[in-house]
Scaffold this motif. Structure first.
Motif, short mmCIF file in Angstrom:
data_model
loop_
_atom_site.label_atom_id
_atom_site.label_comp_id
_atom_site.label_asym_id
_atom_site.label_seq_id
_atom_site.Cartn_x
_atom_site.Cartn_y
_atom_site.Cartn_z
N ALA A 1 0.89 -1.14 -0.16
CA ALA A 1 -0.01 0.09 0.03
C ALA A 1 0.92 1.19 -0.05
O ALA A 1 0.67 2.02 -0.60
N GLY B 1 -6.87 -6.16 5.41
CA GLY B 1 -7.97 -5.95 6.56
C GLY B 1 -8.69 -7.29 6.38
O GLY B 1 -9.14 -8.01 7.39
N ILE B 2 -9.28 -7.60 5.30
CA ILE B 2 -10.06 -8.70 5.29
C ILE B 2 -9.35 -9.95 5.17
O ILE B 2 -9.87 -10.91 5.90
N THR B 3 -8.20 -10.05 4.84
CA THR B 3 -7.33 -11.16 5.04
C THR B 3 -7.09 -11.66 6.66
O THR B 3 -7.22 -12.72 7.05
N ILE C 1 -5.54 1.83 -1.33
CA ILE C 1 -6.73 1.72 -0.50
C ILE C 1 -7.05 0.30 -0.58
O ILE C 1 -7.42 -0.36 0.09
N LEU C 2 -7.16 0.07 -1.92
CA LEU C 2 -7.56 -1.65 -2.28
C LEU C 2 -6.74 -2.78 -1.34
O LEU C 2 -7.14 -3.48 -0.82
N VAL D 1 -5.00 -1.95 1.51
CA VAL D 1 -5.30 -1.82 2.59
C VAL D 1 -6.58 -2.48 3.17
O VAL D 1 -6.71 -3.38 4.06
N LEU D 2 -7.68 -2.54 2.32
CA LEU D 2 -8.86 -3.21 2.54
C LEU D 2 -8.44 -4.76 2.16
O LEU D 2 -9.11 -5.56 3.12
N LEU D 3 -8.01 -5.20 1.39
CA LEU D 3 -7.45 -6.68 1.21
C LEU D 3 -6.56 -7.35 2.35
O LEU D 3 -6.93 -8.16 2.93
#
Length: 89
Positions: free
Chosen positions: A57, A77-79, A70-71, A73-75
């Motif tokens: 990121a 967090g989801i992981t 941002i993508l 960071v979201l991935l």
């Protein structure tokens, strides 16, 4: 000198992709048994995943691609959330 620089860039990309794929495989491999690991083992896996996604990121952000930053960071967090999710029997 240009050839050497190109080789280093290509190797950096290949090693980065290897680390990214390795991190995802680490999460996938431990998703069923993550809750049974010790706190040290859990911390090691979570720290590895967070560090890898944060590095990607920051790199994306530094190159001006805020959307990809941002993508990732979201991935990340989801992981991590997928690891922390308790298995329902």
């Amino acid at each position: 000198m240009l050839i050497l620089d190109t080789i280093f860039v290509v190797l950096h990309i290949l090693f980065g992709l290897g680390s990214f794929i390795g991190s995802l495989l680490l999460v996938w491999g431990f998703k069923e048994t993550f809750q049974t690991l010790t706190a040290i083992q859990k911390s090691g896996i979570i720290l590895t995943v967070i560090s890898l996604f944060a590095t990607i990121a920051v790199t994306m952000f530094s190159k001006g691609n805020v959307l990809l930053a941002i993508l990732f960071v979201l991935l990340g967090g989801i992981t991590c959330a997928a690891l922390g999710k308790k298995k329902t029997a």
